[in-house]
Design a protein around this motif. Structure first.
Motif, PDB file in Angstrom:
ATOM      1  N   ARG A  86       0.847  -1.196   0.000  1.00 31.07           N
ATOM      2  CA  ARG A  86       0.000   0.000   0.000  1.00 31.07           C
ATOM      3  C   ARG A  86       0.882   1.246   0.000  1.00 31.07           C
ATOM      4  O   ARG A  86       1.938   1.274   0.586  1.00 31.07           O
ATOM      5  CB  ARG A  86      -0.949  -0.019   1.186  1.00 31.07           C
ATOM      6  CG  ARG A  86      -1.953  -1.137   1.008  1.00 31.07           C
ATOM      7  CD  ARG A  86      -3.183  -1.010   1.837  1.00 31.07           C
ATOM      8  NE  ARG A  86      -3.967  -2.238   1.629  1.00 31.07           N
ATOM      9  CZ  ARG A  86      -4.515  -2.927   2.586  1.00 31.07           C
ATOM     10  NH1 ARG A  86      -4.424  -2.524   3.834  1.00 31.07           N
ATOM     11  NH2 ARG A  86      -5.191  -4.018   2.312  1.00 31.07           N
ATOM     12  N   GLY A  87       0.411   2.264  -0.698  1.00 30.54           N
ATOM     13  CA  GLY A  87       1.191   3.488  -0.839  1.00 30.54           C
ATOM     14  C   GLY A  87       2.151   3.451  -2.012  1.00 30.54           C
ATOM     15  O   GLY A  87       2.844   4.423  -2.277  1.00 30.54           O
ATOM     16  N   ARG A  89       1.089   2.700  -5.188  1.00 32.44           N
ATOM     17  CA  ARG A  89       0.249   2.913  -6.378  1.00 32.44           C
ATOM     18  C   ARG A  89      -0.190   1.627  -7.076  1.00 32.44           C
ATOM     19  O   ARG A  89      -0.601   1.652  -8.232  1.00 32.44           O
ATOM     20  CB  ARG A  89       0.933   3.874  -7.340  1.00 32.44           C
ATOM     21  CG  ARG A  89       1.247   5.224  -6.693  1.00 32.44           C
ATOM     22  CD  ARG A  89       1.953   6.197  -7.597  1.00 32.44           C
ATOM     23  NE  ARG A  89       1.280   6.465  -8.843  1.00 32.44           N
ATOM     24  CZ  ARG A  89       0.309   7.367  -9.026  1.00 32.44           C
ATOM     25  NH1 ARG A  89      -0.106   8.088  -8.015  1.00 32.44           N
ATOM     26  NH2 ARG A  89      -0.221   7.545 -10.207  1.00 32.44           N
ATOM     27  N   ARG A  92      -3.944   1.911  -7.723  1.00 34.21           N
ATOM     28  CA  ARG A  92      -4.198   2.825  -8.844  1.00 34.21           C
ATOM     29  C   ARG A  92      -3.917   2.130 -10.176  1.00 34.21           C
ATOM     30  O   ARG A  92      -4.674   2.275 -11.133  1.00 34.21           O
ATOM     31  CB  ARG A  92      -3.356   4.081  -8.725  1.00 34.21           C
ATOM     32  CG  ARG A  92      -3.508   4.965  -9.960  1.00 34.21           C
ATOM     33  CD  ARG A  92      -3.546   6.392  -9.661  1.00 34.21           C
ATOM     34  NE  ARG A  92      -3.747   7.159 -10.891  1.00 34.21           N
ATOM     35  CZ  ARG A  92      -4.686   8.041 -11.029  1.00 34.21           C
ATOM     36  NH1 ARG A  92      -5.528   8.274 -10.038  1.00 34.21           N
ATOM     37  NH2 ARG A  92      -4.795   8.718 -12.149  1.00 34.21           N
ATOM     38  N   ASP A 118     -13.816   4.120   8.784  1.00 34.80           N
ATOM     39  CA  ASP A 118     -12.378   4.354   8.754  1.00 34.80           C
ATOM     40  C   ASP A 118     -11.607   3.287   7.981  1.00 34.80           C
ATOM     41  O   ASP A 118     -10.605   3.589   7.348  1.00 34.80           O
ATOM     42  CB  ASP A 118     -11.823   4.434  10.182  1.00 34.80           C
ATOM     43  CG  ASP A 118     -12.305   5.677  10.907  1.00 34.80           C
ATOM     44  OD1 ASP A 118     -12.829   6.600  10.252  1.00 34.80           O
ATOM     45  OD2 ASP A 118     -12.163   5.721  12.142  1.00 34.80           O
ATOM     46  N   GLU A 122      -8.939   4.746   2.705  1.00 36.70           N
ATOM     47  CA  GLU A 122      -7.943   4.677   1.627  1.00 36.70           C
ATOM     48  C   GLU A 122      -8.598   4.335   0.297  1.00 36.70           C
ATOM     49  O   GLU A 122      -8.239   4.897  -0.740  1.00 36.70           O
ATOM     50  CB  GLU A 122      -6.873   3.641   1.952  1.00 36.70           C
ATOM     51  CG  GLU A 122      -5.915   4.051   3.039  1.00 36.70           C
ATOM     52  CD  GLU A 122      -4.875   2.968   3.309  1.00 36.70           C
ATOM     53  OE1 GLU A 122      -4.261   2.483   2.340  1.00 36.70           O
ATOM     54  OE2 GLU A 122      -4.693   2.622   4.480  1.00 36.70           O
ATOM     55  N   ALA A 123      -9.541   3.424   0.322  1.00 38.56           N
ATOM     56  CA  ALA A 123     -10.239   3.045  -0.911  1.00 38.56           C
ATOM     57  C   ALA A 123     -11.028   4.233  -1.463  1.00 38.56           C
ATOM     58  O   ALA A 123     -10.966   4.526  -2.664  1.00 38.56           O
ATOM     59  CB  ALA A 123     -11.168   1.859  -0.652  1.00 38.56           C
ATOM     60  N   ARG A 125     -10.445   7.379  -1.029  1.00 39.55           N
ATOM     61  CA  ARG A 125      -9.480   8.343  -1.559  1.00 39.55           C
ATOM     62  C   ARG A 125      -9.000   7.927  -2.948  1.00 39.55           C
ATOM     63  O   ARG A 125      -8.895   8.760  -3.849  1.00 39.55           O
ATOM     64  CB  ARG A 125      -8.277   8.466  -0.622  1.00 39.55           C
ATOM     65  CG  ARG A 125      -8.262   9.758   0.158  1.00 39.55           C
ATOM     66  CD  ARG A 125      -6.940  10.005   0.863  1.00 39.55           C
ATOM     67  NE  ARG A 125      -6.429   8.914   1.671  1.00 39.55           N
ATOM     68  CZ  ARG A 125      -6.769   8.690   2.932  1.00 39.55           C
ATOM     69  NH1 ARG A 125      -7.618   9.470   3.539  1.00 39.55           N
ATOM     70  NH2 ARG A 125      -6.256   7.680   3.595  1.00 39.55           N
ATOM     71  N   LEU A 126      -8.694   6.664  -3.125  1.00 40.96           N
ATOM     72  CA  LEU A 126      -8.251   6.162  -4.426  1.00 40.96           C
ATOM     73  C   LEU A 126      -9.309   6.438  -5.491  1.00 40.96           C
ATOM     74  O   LEU A 126      -9.010   6.981  -6.563  1.00 40.96           O
ATOM     75  CB  LEU A 126      -7.959   4.659  -4.351  1.00 40.96           C
ATOM     76  CG  LEU A 126      -7.745   3.944  -5.688  1.00 40.96           C
ATOM     77  CD1 LEU A 126      -6.487   4.436  -6.379  1.00 40.96           C
ATOM     78  CD2 LEU A 126      -7.697   2.437  -5.486  1.00 40.96           C
ATOM     79  N   ARG A 129      -9.743  10.291  -6.152  1.00 41.40           N
ATOM     80  CA  ARG A 129      -8.591  10.849  -6.872  1.00 41.40           C
ATOM     81  C   ARG A 129      -8.587  10.417  -8.334  1.00 41.40           C
ATOM     82  O   ARG A 129      -8.091  11.140  -9.203  1.00 41.40           O
ATOM     83  CB  ARG A 129      -7.285  10.436  -6.202  1.00 41.40           C
ATOM     84  CG  ARG A 129      -7.027  11.180  -4.922  1.00 41.40           C
ATOM     85  CD  ARG A 129      -5.720  10.758  -4.301  1.00 41.40           C
ATOM     86  NE  ARG A 129      -5.485  11.501  -3.066  1.00 41.40           N
ATOM     87  CZ  ARG A 129      -4.674  11.099  -2.113  1.00 41.40           C
ATOM     88  NH1 ARG A 129      -3.978   9.980  -2.237  1.00 41.40           N
ATOM     89  NH2 ARG A 129      -4.530  11.819  -1.022  1.00 41.40           N
TER      90      ARG A 129
END
Length: 160
Positions: A86-87, A89, A92, A118, A122-123, A125-126, A129
């Motif tokens: 994770r982090g 990409r 993505r 919570d 992350e999902a 946000r992906l 974005r």
């Protein structure tokens, strides 16, 4: 880290392991009746295309699928990356491949249902974005506090 992404069958032990890890992650996040999981057997149906991300050693480190609901709608399913990548990409890159396939198939929409809270930030946000926008329920998903729905228009129109 070098990542390769390819269309693969879900009927492999390491992909089954990814599905198990995803299910373990989702289990505490919402009631079972609001978890809309696909089994690897369902993922092997002809209407679903699974992308698997592998690291330089060939280990499966992520997955995501496009499920076709006729020619008009593609649904993102079973998006997951192992915590170790994770982090980087990987998610993505998987999402890009899914959306690219939907475009190739001429689908005007790609939608998805995901959890809330919570554990899913992350999902969300992906997806945001990438250009997905929040929307209401679609298909036969119930409207509930446990689900968030997103849509990406691929035909140049604004999302509903």
């Amino acid at each position: 880290m070098a990542i390769s992404i390819a269309i693969e069958t879900p009927l492999q032990d390491d992909v089954r392991g990814l599905v198990e890890r995803l299910n373990d992650h989702l289990l505490p996040l919402s009631p079972l009746e609001f978890q809309f999981k696909m089994t690897v057997e369902q993922m092997a149906d002809s209407d679903t295309t699974l992308f698997v991300a592998r690291d330089e050693n060939g280990a499966a480190v992520g997955m995501g699928a496009l499920k076709a609901h006729g020619p008009e709608l593609g649904e993102v399913k079973r998006m997951f990356t192992v915590p170790e990548v994770r982090g980087q990409r990987v998610g993505r890159q998987l999402l890009e491949r899914i959306v690219e396939l939907a475009r190739e198939r001429g689908m005007p929409f790609v939608m998805l249902e995901t959890g809330t809270g919570d554990g899913m930030l992350e999902a969300h946000r992906l997806y945001e974005r990438y250009g997905f926008v929040a929307r209401g329920p679609f298909l036969d998903y119930p409207d509930s506090e446990w689900s968030a729905f997103f849509e990406l228009r691929l035909d140049g129109e604004k999302a509903a």
